[in-house]
Motif scaffolding. Structure first.
Motif, PDB file in Angstrom:
ATOM      1  N   GLN A 176       0.835  -1.199   0.000  1.00 48.00           N
ATOM      2  CA  GLN A 176       0.000   0.000   0.000  1.00 48.00           C
ATOM      3  C   GLN A 176       0.870   1.251   0.000  1.00 48.00           C
ATOM      4  OE1 GLN A 176      -2.654  -0.451   3.385  1.00 48.00           O
ATOM      5  NE2 GLN A 176      -4.281  -1.168   2.022  1.00 48.00           N
TER       6      GLN A 176
ATOM      7  N   PRO B 229       2.050   5.291  -5.587  1.00 46.52           N
ATOM      8  CA  PRO B 229       1.570   4.513  -6.744  1.00 46.52           C
ATOM      9  C   PRO B 229       2.441   4.692  -7.982  1.00 46.52           C
ATOM     10  CG  PRO B 229      -0.282   5.484  -5.594  1.00 46.52           C
ATOM     11  CD  PRO B 229       0.967   6.037  -4.942  1.00 46.52           C
TER      12      PRO B 229
ATOM     13  N   SER C 232      -0.351   0.221  -4.286  1.00 44.90           N
ATOM     14  CA  SER C 232      -1.770   0.559  -4.392  1.00 44.90           C
ATOM     15  C   SER C 232      -2.059   1.832  -3.598  1.00 44.90           C
ATOM     16  CB  SER C 232      -2.626  -0.583  -3.865  1.00 44.90           C
ATOM     17  OG  SER C 232      -2.367  -0.805  -2.494  1.00 44.90           O
TER      18      SER C 232
END
Length: 116
Positions: free
Chosen positions: A13, A87, A115
């Motif tokens: 993440q 990202p 992500s």
């Protein structure tokens, strides 16, 4: 022959961290500058970080302050510590060495996906 094997990629993440490893073989590792490159889909391969034989480093502006390249000559190992991932860091990451006069050698790459 020259071998470069990357590992450590994965799905993370945003603001997370990953450490990539490149295991090198077939050449005298301590004598060569090593480089991490990356290539995002549809984009050209770009230099991410470089480390010289004496530990001098160069970083792409986009990763300065977030990524750290390091090496351990005794174990023929190169690392890329990646913090605060974004990202836009999503790409395949490659380990590279240029050995004159033969040219550039590349590993198979390791996928990093960040992500949002």
């Amino acid at each position: 022959q020259v071998q470069l094997v990357e590992s450590g990629g994965g799905l993370v993440q945003a603001v997370g961290s990953l450490t990539l490893t490149c295991a090198a073989g077939g050449f005298i590792f301590r004598l060569y500058t090593m480089v991490w490159y990356r290539q995002a889909p549809g984009m050209q391969r770009e230099m991410v970080a470089t480390i010289t034989t004496v530990g001098g480093t160069i970083y792409a502006d986009s990763v300065k302050g977030r990524f750290t390249i390091s090496r351990y000559n005794t174990k023929n190992t190169l690392w890329l510590q990646m913090n605060n991932l974004k990202p836009e860091d999503t790409a395949v990451y490659y380990c590279n060495v240029h050995i004159a006069p033969m040219g550039n050698y590349w590993g198979q790459g390791t996928q990093v996906t960040v992500s949002s």
